[in-house]
Design an enzyme around this catalytic site. Structure first.
Site: not given
Ligand SMILES: [Zn+2]
Length: 228
Positions: A25-27, A90, A132, A142
């Site tokens: 994921h990215y935050t 993340e 994700h 993401d």
């Protein structure tokens, strides 16, 4: 450097559930601190096992044997409780809403070391290293098209199809995408998710020739490696 940063947002993995997926994921928030605050806030009900910062620092939020809450409503290869089966990581990045930018090499190298360690300790096959957006194509973008999946695959984390090797068949794309693991309720969204991962320069949602070839090349690869 690994930093303990415990989150209360987890529960038990159901008994007998194997860890066999890695979800990236990215935050998607402006700062690292904002993201960490959210991932440990009991009210947010979200978490991940790890957060990899842009400077390469790794924050450990949830023990690997617990179910972290990162995937939400998602689907992969017939599974809907992706959290139960996965480790969630993340990556610090503001995301598409707040100034999406490249992932730093410090961050990528830290992620690769962490991922390789996880892959060595769990039965996670290349095709089960996903973003994700792969498991929630109608909701999520993401880690996004700037994330270098090819570089990861070259380091042994995930799959990358050989260029233009797909031999066909060329139709029934929905079937082939679902063989790979995708949900195909909205084929345009699924094609975009596929492209975001494997054809990041052309996220059209269209089943053009290069997309068909890539899907087929990946099917060939999955078949050849026999990784179910
Ligand atoms: Zn996510």
């Amino acid at each position: 450097m690994n930093i303990d940063y415990p989150s209360p947002n987890f529960d038990e993995r159901p008994a007998g559930t194997d860890i066999d997926m890695l979800v990236l994921h990215y935050t998607g928030l402006k700062t690292l601190q904002e993201a960490l605050d959210r991932l440990i806030d009991p009210a947010s009900k979200v978490s991940a096992h790890y957060v990899v910062a842009e400077n390469g620092e790794i924050f450990c939020l949830v023990p690997e044997d617990k179910r972290a809450w990162h995937a939400g409503v998602s689907y992969w290869r017939g599974l809907t409780d992706v959290n139960a089966h996965s480790i969630g990581i993340e990556l610090e990045n503001p995301g598409h809403e707040f100034g999406y930018h490249n992932f730093s090499s410090l961050q990528m190298n830290a992620l690769i070391d962490l991922s390789r360690d996880l892959l060595s300790r769990y039965e996670i096959t290349g095709r089960n290293v996903v973003g994700h957006s792969d498991i929630a194509p109608r909701r999520k973008k993401d880690p996004g098209e700037l994330f270098d999946w090819k570089f990861m695959a070259n380091k042994g984390v995930g799959l990358w199809p050989a260029e233009n090797t797909g031999k066909g068949p060329w139709d029934d794309l929905e079937i082939w995408l679902s063989v790979l693991g995708y949900e195909t309720n909205n084929i345009t969204a699924t094609l975009r998710a596929f492209q975001r991962h494997y054809l990041p320069s052309s996220i059209s949602g269209q089943a053009d020739k290069i997309t068909r070839r890539s899907i087929n090349a990946l099917i060939d690869l999955v078949g050849e490696t026999g990784s179910n």
